[in-house]
Design a protein around this motif. Structure first.
Motif, mmCIF file in Angstrom:
data_model
loop_
_atom_site.group_PDB
_atom_site.id
_atom_site.type_symbol
_atom_site.label_atom_id
_atom_site.label_comp_id
_atom_site.label_asym_id
_atom_site.label_seq_id
_atom_site.Cartn_x
_atom_site.Cartn_y
_atom_site.Cartn_z
ATOM 1 N N ASN A 40 2.529 4.329 -11.783
ATOM 2 C CA ASN A 40 1.400 4.354 -10.862
ATOM 3 C C ASN A 40 0.339 5.260 -11.481
ATOM 4 O OD1 ASN A 40 -0.187 5.574 -8.423
ATOM 5 N ND2 ASN A 40 0.911 3.846 -7.538
ATOM 6 N N THR A 41 -0.922 4.866 -11.376
ATOM 7 C CA THR A 41 -1.988 5.654 -11.997
ATOM 8 C C THR A 41 -2.160 7.010 -11.330
ATOM 9 O OG1 THR A 41 -3.707 4.730 -10.569
ATOM 10 C CG2 THR A 41 -3.245 3.562 -12.649
ATOM 11 N N GLY A 42 -1.782 7.110 -10.044
ATOM 12 C CA GLY A 42 -1.955 8.364 -9.330
ATOM 13 C C GLY A 42 -3.353 8.601 -8.816
ATOM 14 N N VAL A 43 -4.212 7.587 -8.910
ATOM 15 C CA VAL A 43 -5.594 7.732 -8.426
ATOM 16 C C VAL A 43 -5.919 6.614 -7.433
ATOM 17 C CG1 VAL A 43 -6.528 9.058 -10.347
ATOM 18 C CG2 VAL A 43 -6.376 6.578 -10.551
ATOM 19 N N GLY A 44 -5.110 6.529 -6.398
ATOM 20 C CA GLY A 44 -5.367 5.572 -5.326
ATOM 21 C C GLY A 44 -4.721 4.214 -5.510
ATOM 22 N N GLN A 45 -3.987 4.002 -6.583
ATOM 23 C CA GLN A 45 -3.319 2.711 -6.779
ATOM 24 C C GLN A 45 -2.204 2.560 -5.751
ATOM 25 O OE1 GLN A 45 -1.121 2.167 -10.495
ATOM 26 N NE2 GLN A 45 -1.808 0.046 -10.608
ATOM 27 N N ARG A 46 -2.123 1.386 -5.127
ATOM 28 C CA ARG A 46 -1.103 1.169 -4.102
ATOM 29 C C ARG A 46 0.283 1.133 -4.735
ATOM 30 N NH1 ARG A 46 1.221 -3.757 -3.855
ATOM 31 N NH2 ARG A 46 0.347 -5.394 -5.177
ATOM 32 N N TRP A 47 1.279 1.356 -3.901
ATOM 33 C CA TRP A 47 2.680 1.282 -4.324
ATOM 34 C C TRP A 47 3.251 -0.053 -3.848
ATOM 35 C CZ3 TRP A 47 5.073 4.862 -7.351
ATOM 36 C CH2 TRP A 47 4.445 6.099 -7.500
ATOM 37 N N PRO A 48 3.629 -0.975 -4.755
ATOM 38 C CA PRO A 48 4.250 -2.228 -4.317
ATOM 39 C C PRO A 48 5.539 -1.973 -3.546
ATOM 40 C CG PRO A 48 3.624 -2.338 -6.629
ATOM 41 C CD PRO A 48 3.481 -0.908 -6.219
ATOM 42 N N GLU A 49 5.808 -2.802 -2.572
ATOM 43 C CA GLU A 49 6.993 -2.608 -1.747
ATOM 44 C C GLU A 49 8.275 -2.675 -2.575
ATOM 45 O OE1 GLU A 49 8.665 -4.091 2.585
ATOM 46 O OE2 GLU A 49 6.644 -4.557 1.924
ATOM 47 N N TYR A 89 2.777 -9.828 10.900
ATOM 48 C CA TYR A 89 3.408 -8.905 9.946
ATOM 49 C C TYR A 89 2.601 -8.837 8.652
ATOM 50 C CZ TYR A 89 7.132 -5.921 8.317
ATOM 51 O OH TYR A 89 7.825 -4.817 7.882
ATOM 52 N N ALA A 90 2.003 -9.955 8.245
ATOM 53 C CA ALA A 90 1.150 -9.947 7.060
ATOM 54 C C ALA A 90 -0.048 -9.013 7.272
ATOM 55 C CB ALA A 90 0.674 -11.360 6.742
ATOM 56 N N ALA A 91 -0.578 -9.003 8.490
ATOM 57 C CA ALA A 91 -1.683 -8.084 8.801
ATOM 58 C C ALA A 91 -1.226 -6.635 8.680
ATOM 59 C CB ALA A 91 -2.215 -8.370 10.207
ATOM 60 N N TRP A 92 0.011 -6.361 9.102
ATOM 61 C CA TRP A 92 0.572 -5.009 8.966
ATOM 62 C C TRP A 92 0.730 -4.636 7.493
ATOM 63 C CZ3 TRP A 92 1.366 -0.359 10.413
ATOM 64 C CH2 TRP A 92 2.470 0.392 10.008
ATOM 65 N N GLN A 93 1.222 -5.571 6.692
ATOM 66 C CA GLN A 93 1.374 -5.299 5.265
ATOM 67 C C GLN A 93 0.022 -5.014 4.617
ATOM 68 O OE1 GLN A 93 3.499 -8.979 4.550
ATOM 69 N NE2 GLN A 93 5.410 -7.892 4.086
ATOM 70 N N ARG A 94 -0.998 -5.784 5.006
ATOM 71 C CA ARG A 94 -2.338 -5.537 4.460
ATOM 72 C C ARG A 94 -2.868 -4.180 4.913
ATOM 73 N NH1 ARG A 94 -2.816 -11.093 5.664
ATOM 74 N NH2 ARG A 94 -3.902 -10.632 7.623
ATOM 75 N N LYS A 95 -2.548 -3.796 6.158
ATOM 76 C CA LYS A 95 -2.970 -2.482 6.650
ATOM 77 C C LYS A 95 -2.365 -1.372 5.806
ATOM 78 C CE LYS A 95 -3.109 0.367 10.859
ATOM 79 N NZ LYS A 95 -2.816 0.415 12.320
ATOM 80 N N LEU A 96 -1.136 -1.594 5.293
ATOM 81 C CA LEU A 96 -0.474 -0.608 4.437
ATOM 82 C C LEU A 96 -0.996 -0.622 3.004
ATOM 83 C CD1 LEU A 96 3.256 -0.989 5.585
ATOM 84 C CD2 LEU A 96 1.621 0.780 6.263
ATOM 85 N N GLY A 97 -1.848 -1.599 2.694
ATOM 86 C CA GLY A 97 -2.423 -1.671 1.358
ATOM 87 C C GLY A 97 -1.818 -2.721 0.461
ATOM 88 N N TYR A 98 -0.863 -3.512 0.966
ATOM 89 C CA TYR A 98 -0.249 -4.551 0.157
ATOM 90 C C TYR A 98 -1.187 -5.751 0.044
ATOM 91 C CZ TYR A 98 3.998 -1.869 0.997
ATOM 92 O OH TYR A 98 4.925 -0.870 1.064
ATOM 93 N N ARG A 99 -1.094 -6.447 -1.077
ATOM 94 C CA ARG A 99 -1.919 -7.622 -1.307
ATOM 95 C C ARG A 99 -1.078 -8.707 -1.984
ATOM 96 N NH1 ARG A 99 -4.306 -4.906 1.632
ATOM 97 N NH2 ARG A 99 -6.457 -4.146 1.539
ATOM 98 N N GLY A 100 -1.589 -9.930 -1.990
ATOM 99 C CA GLY A 100 -0.902 -11.030 -2.661
ATOM 100 C C GLY A 100 0.472 -11.306 -2.081
ATOM 101 N N SER A 149 8.063 -1.463 4.420
ATOM 102 C CA SER A 149 7.092 -1.719 5.493
ATOM 103 C C SER A 149 7.778 -1.698 6.854
ATOM 104 C CB SER A 149 6.382 -3.058 5.268
ATOM 105 O OG SER A 149 7.307 -4.135 5.236
ATOM 106 N N TRP A 150 9.038 -2.136 6.913
ATOM 107 C CA TRP A 150 9.788 -2.089 8.172
ATOM 108 C C TRP A 150 10.027 -0.645 8.608
ATOM 109 C CZ3 TRP A 150 11.389 -5.669 11.707
ATOM 110 C CH2 TRP A 150 12.335 -5.251 12.653
ATOM 111 N N THR A 151 10.436 0.186 7.673
ATOM 112 C CA THR A 151 10.659 1.600 7.991
ATOM 113 C C THR A 151 9.390 2.242 8.531
ATOM 114 O OG1 THR A 151 12.387 1.792 6.298
ATOM 115 C CG2 THR A 151 11.338 3.839 7.032
ATOM 116 N N MET A 152 8.259 1.914 7.931
ATOM 117 C CA MET A 152 6.996 2.508 8.341
ATOM 118 C C MET A 152 6.513 1.963 9.683
ATOM 119 S SD MET A 152 5.110 2.681 4.613
ATOM 120 C CE MET A 152 3.729 3.694 5.172
ATOM 121 N N GLY A 155 -2.400 -2.733 16.081
ATOM 122 C CA GLY A 155 -3.636 -3.500 15.933
ATOM 123 C C GLY A 155 -3.504 -4.680 14.999
ATOM 124 N N CYS A 156 -2.274 -5.142 14.787
ATOM 125 C CA CYS A 156 -2.028 -6.233 13.838
ATOM 126 C C CYS A 156 -1.565 -7.519 14.515
ATOM 127 C CB CYS A 156 -0.980 -5.801 12.804
ATOM 128 S SG CYS A 156 -1.496 -4.384 11.803
#
Length: 292
Positions: A133-142, A261-272, A283-286, A241-242
């Motif tokens: 991870n770059t450590g500068v705002g890059q998301r963490w894949p699930e 649930y896809a909206a929740w994943q996007r809220k967490l920063g996940y994409r694709g 994402s379930w734990t969160m 709000g998802c």
């Protein structure tokens, strides 16, 4: 406190955790043992790598190191797909100097104090995982987070430790930011759930808080499945709000649940593909779905 696992035991523990493991070179004997002791071992330390050109290049850098800091720079590199690359075993240049009070708290499995000194060598005492991870705002894949949780829990289980034995580099050495973007209280909560134990105080699941439903596995969420757990999940998605429901949520898994649930994943920063609407462990734990 424990004697380190043998290299064969180490790889066996990781494979039994259900993660993909790739071996690089003579990792079993690639270490810095000639510079000092290896063990007693007290815990697991997680890092982020920082900027990288390619993942393969970062794995090789962690294996070989560089002039001022020879490798191995960890025991395993966890890439963004969740694959664990073994690059060394034994003493490694990953933890460096940190706070002895933190080390004592890990040994006692107590709440960590602030890391305001660098008066103890951590390299003999921690299994180390560099996570790409770059450590500068890059998301963490699930998938990557799940692997990080799984290897941490597997090593804790092998030694009879609790989740308190898992720490971040940023909790050990003053001034270190890694792993950036990860709240370690939540990280230890996920590890504790994999261990089947009540998470440590200070995490999101303290004794006086609600008990949340364990992740039932992605295969649970299929068309036609009926469960009170799905209703509870839907209510939490609405609360976040998802919700994408025109009616409900109800106990039967539907496309509305998946879109929510896809909206929740996007809220967490996940994409694709990481935001496909199928629940994953992290994402379930969160989401913190109450136990039905």
């Amino acid at each position: 406190m424990a004697t380190p696992l043998t290299a064969d035991q180490f790889i066996s523990v990781l494979k039994n955790a259900g993660v993909r493991v790739v071996e690089h070179g003579s990792w079993r004997t690639h270490n810095r043992n000639h510079k000092g002791t290896w063990g007693p071992i007290h815990g697991v330390m997680v890092h982020h790598t920082g900027p990288y050109s390619t993942e393969a290049g970062m794995v090789e850098l962690c294996r070989t190191g560089y002039t001022s800091l020879p490798g191995p720079l960890c025991h395993g590199v966890i890439d963004r797909s969740g694959t664990v690359h073994l690059v060394g075993y034994g003493r490694a240049n990953h933890a460096g100097s940190g706070d002895r009070d933190v080390l004592n708290a890990v040994i006692a499995e107590e709440t960590l104090p602030p890391d305001n000194e660098a008066n103890a060598d951590g390299n003999p005492h921690f299994y180390g995982f560099e996570c790409i991870n770059t450590g500068v705002g890059q998301r963490w894949p699930e998938a990557q987070l799940e692997a990080m949780h799984k290897v941490s829990a597997a090593l804790c289980r092998a030694h009879g430790w609790t989740a308190r034995s898992v720490i971040a580099h940023k909790e050990w050495q003053p001034g270190k930011p890694d792993p950036a973007g990860i709240a370690m209280a939540d990280f230890r909560t996920a590890v504790a759930k994999l261990l089947g134990a009540r998470p440590p105080s200070g995490s999101t699941l303290e004794k006086d808080k609600p008990v949340y439903a364990q992740f039932p596995g992605s295969e649970f969420f299929r068309t036609g499945r009926r469960s009170a757990l799905i209703t509870a999940m839907g209510k939490r998605l609405v609360a976040e709000g998802c919700g994408k429901y025109t009616k409900g949520p109800g106990p039967r898994w539907t496309d509305a649940d998946r879109r929510s649930y896809a909206a929740w994943q996007r809220k967490l920063g996940y994409r694709g593909d990481d935001a496909n609407g199928l629940p994953g462990q992290t994402s379930w734990t969160m989401l913190r779905v109450p136990k039905s």
